[in-house]
Design a protein around this motif. Structure first.
Motif, mmCIF file in Angstrom:
data_model
loop_
_atom_site.group_PDB
_atom_site.id
_atom_site.type_symbol
_atom_site.label_atom_id
_atom_site.label_comp_id
_atom_site.label_asym_id
_atom_site.label_seq_id
_atom_site.Cartn_x
_atom_site.Cartn_y
_atom_site.Cartn_z
ATOM 1 N N TYR A 1 0.831 -1.207 0.000
ATOM 2 C CA TYR A 1 0.000 0.000 0.000
ATOM 3 C C TYR A 1 0.864 1.255 0.000
ATOM 4 O O TYR A 1 0.584 2.221 -0.723
ATOM 5 N N LEU A 2 1.927 1.262 0.786
ATOM 6 C CA LEU A 2 2.815 2.422 0.855
ATOM 7 C C LEU A 2 3.507 2.663 -0.485
ATOM 8 O O LEU A 2 3.652 3.812 -0.922
ATOM 9 N N ILE A 3 3.931 1.584 -1.143
ATOM 10 C CA ILE A 3 4.562 1.711 -2.463
ATOM 11 C C ILE A 3 3.574 2.328 -3.452
ATOM 12 O O ILE A 3 3.926 3.243 -4.213
ATOM 13 N N GLN A 4 2.345 1.840 -3.448
ATOM 14 C CA GLN A 4 1.335 2.375 -4.356
ATOM 15 C C GLN A 4 0.960 3.814 -3.989
ATOM 16 O O GLN A 4 0.777 4.657 -4.877
ATOM 17 N N PHE A 5 0.856 4.074 -2.696
ATOM 18 C CA PHE A 5 0.515 5.433 -2.248
ATOM 19 C C PHE A 5 1.539 6.439 -2.763
ATOM 20 O O PHE A 5 1.186 7.496 -3.301
ATOM 21 N N THR A 6 2.815 6.115 -2.621
ATOM 22 C CA THR A 6 3.879 7.021 -3.053
ATOM 23 C C THR A 6 3.862 7.209 -4.565
ATOM 24 O O THR A 6 3.954 8.340 -5.066
ATOM 25 N N GLY A 7 3.736 6.102 -5.307
ATOM 26 C CA GLY A 7 3.711 6.190 -6.758
ATOM 27 C C GLY A 7 2.529 6.976 -7.282
ATOM 28 O O GLY A 7 2.673 7.816 -8.184
ATOM 29 N N CYS A 8 1.354 6.722 -6.722
ATOM 30 C CA CYS A 8 0.152 7.436 -7.159
ATOM 31 C C CYS A 8 0.189 8.905 -6.754
ATOM 32 O O CYS A 8 -0.326 9.772 -7.472
ATOM 33 N N LEU A 9 0.785 9.209 -5.608
ATOM 34 C CA LEU A 9 0.895 10.601 -5.168
ATOM 35 C C LEU A 9 1.783 11.395 -6.129
ATOM 36 O O LEU A 9 1.452 12.522 -6.516
ATOM 37 N N ILE A 10 2.903 10.801 -6.532
ATOM 38 C CA ILE A 10 3.773 11.461 -7.506
ATOM 39 C C ILE A 10 3.041 11.599 -8.838
ATOM 40 O O ILE A 10 3.085 12.651 -9.489
ATOM 41 N N GLY A 11 2.362 10.515 -9.249
ATOM 42 C CA GLY A 11 1.644 10.550 -10.517
ATOM 43 C C GLY A 11 0.544 11.599 -10.532
ATOM 44 O O GLY A 11 0.405 12.360 -11.508
ATOM 45 N N TYR A 12 -0.228 11.669 -9.441
ATOM 46 C CA TYR A 12 -1.267 12.701 -9.340
ATOM 47 C C TYR A 12 -0.651 14.093 -9.426
ATOM 48 O O TYR A 12 -1.167 14.977 -10.128
ATOM 49 N N SER A 13 0.451 14.287 -8.732
ATOM 50 C CA SER A 13 1.099 15.604 -8.706
ATOM 51 C C SER A 13 1.586 15.998 -10.091
ATOM 52 O O SER A 13 1.432 17.157 -10.511
ATOM 53 N N TYR A 14 2.158 15.042 -10.815
ATOM 54 C CA TYR A 14 2.625 15.329 -12.171
ATOM 55 C C TYR A 14 1.448 15.678 -13.090
ATOM 56 O O TYR A 14 1.532 16.617 -13.892
ATOM 57 N N ILE A 15 0.367 14.921 -12.979
ATOM 58 C CA ILE A 15 -0.789 15.164 -13.846
ATOM 59 C C ILE A 15 -1.421 16.522 -13.547
ATOM 60 O O ILE A 15 -1.593 17.360 -14.437
ATOM 61 N N VAL A 16 -1.764 16.751 -12.290
ATOM 62 C CA VAL A 16 -2.531 17.939 -11.917
ATOM 63 C C VAL A 16 -1.669 19.198 -11.918
ATOM 64 O O VAL A 16 -2.020 20.210 -12.544
ATOM 65 N N HIS A 17 -0.536 19.161 -11.233
ATOM 66 C CA HIS A 17 0.256 20.387 -11.076
ATOM 67 C C HIS A 17 0.984 20.775 -12.359
ATOM 68 O O HIS A 17 1.093 21.972 -12.672
ATOM 69 N N CYS A 18 1.470 19.789 -13.109
ATOM 70 C CA CYS A 18 2.080 20.119 -14.407
ATOM 71 C C CYS A 18 1.012 20.594 -15.384
ATOM 72 O O CYS A 18 1.265 21.476 -16.203
ATOM 73 N N GLY A 19 -0.189 19.995 -15.286
ATOM 74 C CA GLY A 19 -1.287 20.473 -16.118
ATOM 75 C C GLY A 19 -1.657 21.912 -15.799
ATOM 76 O O GLY A 19 -1.872 22.730 -16.694
ATOM 77 N N ALA A 20 -1.722 22.235 -14.512
ATOM 78 C CA ALA A 20 -2.038 23.601 -14.090
ATOM 79 C C ALA A 20 -0.951 24.582 -14.533
ATOM 80 O O ALA A 20 -1.246 25.717 -14.934
ATOM 81 N N PHE A 21 0.298 24.153 -14.467
ATOM 82 C CA PHE A 21 1.429 24.983 -14.906
ATOM 83 C C PHE A 21 1.311 25.309 -16.391
ATOM 84 O O PHE A 21 1.465 26.465 -16.815
ATOM 85 N N TYR A 22 1.028 24.300 -17.200
ATOM 86 C CA TYR A 22 0.916 24.508 -18.646
ATOM 87 C C TYR A 22 -0.286 25.378 -18.987
ATOM 88 O O TYR A 22 -0.199 26.268 -19.849
ATOM 89 N N ILE A 23 -1.403 25.163 -18.313
ATOM 90 C CA ILE A 23 -2.586 26.000 -18.528
ATOM 91 C C ILE A 23 -2.265 27.454 -18.190
ATOM 92 O O ILE A 23 -2.697 28.385 -18.888
ATOM 93 N N SER A 24 -1.490 27.683 -17.129
ATOM 94 C CA SER A 24 -1.100 29.045 -16.737
ATOM 95 C C SER A 24 -0.248 29.704 -17.814
ATOM 96 O O SER A 24 -0.406 30.906 -18.091
ATOM 97 N N ILE A 25 0.655 28.949 -18.427
ATOM 98 C CA ILE A 25 1.484 29.509 -19.502
ATOM 99 C C ILE A 25 0.616 29.909 -20.691
ATOM 100 O O ILE A 25 0.793 30.986 -21.283
ATOM 101 N N LEU A 26 -0.346 29.062 -21.048
ATOM 102 C CA LEU A 26 -1.246 29.392 -22.153
ATOM 103 C C LEU A 26 -2.070 30.634 -21.830
ATOM 104 O O LEU A 26 -2.272 31.498 -22.694
ATOM 105 N N ASN A 27 -2.540 30.743 -20.598
ATOM 106 C CA ASN A 27 -3.321 31.920 -20.205
ATOM 107 C C ASN A 27 -2.452 33.178 -20.142
ATOM 108 O O ASN A 27 -2.952 34.288 -20.373
ATOM 109 N N PHE A 28 -1.164 33.020 -19.840
ATOM 110 C CA PHE A 28 -0.243 34.162 -19.884
ATOM 111 C C PHE A 28 -0.130 34.698 -21.307
ATOM 112 O O PHE A 28 -0.148 35.918 -21.529
ATOM 113 N N ILE A 29 -0.009 33.787 -22.279
ATOM 114 C CA ILE A 29 0.075 34.208 -23.688
ATOM 115 C C ILE A 29 -1.187 34.972 -24.077
ATOM 116 O O ILE A 29 -1.120 36.028 -24.721
#
Length: 403
Positions: free
Chosen positions: A193-221
């Motif tokens: 469970y701990l292995i999956q928790f860590t992997g999914c937490l990183i994966g969620y962070s990459y999906i959501v926060h990198c997505g938000a970062f890219y959306i912010s760059i597009l909105n800046f343009i």
């Protein structure tokens, strides 16, 4: 109303994304190569390699269960497809190109906040606040979704116990996702469970926060294009300001202003070109795989118990929302840039001398080729392309259910 304290001006548009990207080790840190910078880069590399290994374990299980357990295969592949494509996007965000883009945003913010034009500040701050609300909403949605993934197996173990395995004699458990382990995950449940928790937490962070970062760059343009259009529409007022400030004739002030407009337009074009050139292959990959991946999630919703259905549905909504926000933001870049020409006619163009009109005509001609983010070399990223993804989603669902 729009007087922002000096200590809050740095990374104003990307303030929210800067914090989250720093936590992930993706935001560029320049400390002259000291120990803290090396530790920061080591932290990113360690978590990134863990993330890749976690994805490979999911892929291994999907391959092993391909012919005898389609639900496990669909669950594993649904996660792996999204996670591996986001690994590529994360790597792109670590490149020198995105570092230079962040610096350009910081330089442009400094110009706006230190400049005398209050209208520029108003447009910039208003759009920055709007962008902040969008990415905050998306982040809350994504966080709620991943929280369900973490909680659901623990609740299911209590409410819907699976019982003992007759072969191994070990109590069986529910897991966050399906992964292959080099040990019996039911026997060593909390380690798994701990292995999956860590992997999914990183994966969620990459999906959501990198997505938000890219959306912010597009909105800046988009915001920069709005400021440019504001100048063109109010050219008479800005021309008079130049005339009084620099003691120029009316024609000279218009020429100087139009030269500044052309240079700003070229700067925005360069920014969009660099961004698009770096991200367009990922956009193409994402466009191709999104329909199939979302179809796998829909298949899971039809197959799993009601408690798991809510969890998978939240993941489906999160990914669909990111697609919509990204394609909408890119679509608005296309819209704003195509309206540069019409902005000329919103001003007092009929009062300008012939020489000024010739320069405006050149700007108008360049604006006939709107700026756009592209799906590889194929087409522009816009809302109509998003419709194609969901049309293909329906076809994939029908195909998966049939087989």
């Amino acid at each position: 109303m729009y007087n922002i304290p000096e200590n809050e001006r740095k990374n104003y548009f990307l303030k929210f994304s800067r914090v989250t990207m720093l936590m992930l080790g993706i935001w560029p840190v320049r400390r002259g190569g000291d120990l803290l910078e090396k530790l920061y880069e080591s932290y990113f590399l360690t978590t990134f390699l863990y993330y890749i290994a976690f994805n490979l374990s999911g892929l291994a299980l999907a391959i092993r269960t391909w012919s005898n357990n389609y639900l496990t295969t669909a669950s594993s592949m649904g996660i792996v497809i999204e996670y591996m494509s986001n690994a590529y996007k994360v790597w792109l965000f670590k490149t020198s190109v995105f570092k230079s883009l962040i610096k350009e945003i910081q330089d442009r913010e400094r110009e706006i906040f230190e400049g005398p034009d209050e209208a520029f500040k108003e447009i910039y701050i208003r759009n920055a606040e709007s962008n902040k609300k969008v990415v905050l909403f998306y982040t809350i949605m994504g966080t709620s979704g991943i929280s369900l993934y973490f909680i659901t197996p623990l609740v299911s173990n209590v409410l819907m116990p699976l019982g003992y395995n007759n072969v191994t004699g070990v109590y069986e458990h529910y897991f966050i996702v399906f992964n292959w382990f080099p040990f019996d995950p039911n026997r060593y449940y909390w380690a798994a469970y701990l292995i999956q928790f860590t992997g999914c937490l990183i994966g969620y962070s990459y999906i959501v926060h990198c997505g938000a970062f890219y959306i912010s760059i597009l909105n800046f343009i988009r915001t920069q294009l709005k400021i440019l259009r504001h100048v063109i529409v109010n050219m008479s007022e800005y021309s008079l300001l130049y005339k009084n400030t620099y003691k120029l004739t009316e024609e000279q002030s218009q020429f100087v202003l139009l030269r500044a407009v052309v240079l700003e337009h070229q700067r925005i074009i360069s920014f969009v070109t660099k961004t698009n050139h770096t991200i367009q292959l990922f956009t193409l990959i994402n466009f191709v795989i999104s329909s199939f991946q979302l179809a796998l999630l829909v298949y899971q919703i039809f197959q799993v118990a009601i408690l798991q259905q809510v969890t998978v549905l939240s993941y489906f909504i999160t990914l669909s929302t990111q697609l919509f926000l990204t394609y909408y933001a890119a679509h608005m870049i296309l819209f704003e840039s195509s309206n540069i020409a019409s902005s000329i006619f919103e001003g007092n163009w009929d009062t300008y001398p012939p020489q000024t009109l010739k320069l405006l005509q050149m700007i108008c001609m360049r604006a006939q080729k709107p700026l756009a983010m592209t799906i590889g070399p194929m087409a522009a990223v816009k809302v109509t392309a998003l419709f194609q993804i969901f049309k293909a989603l329906y076809s994939y669902i029908c195909l998966i259910i049939k087989f």
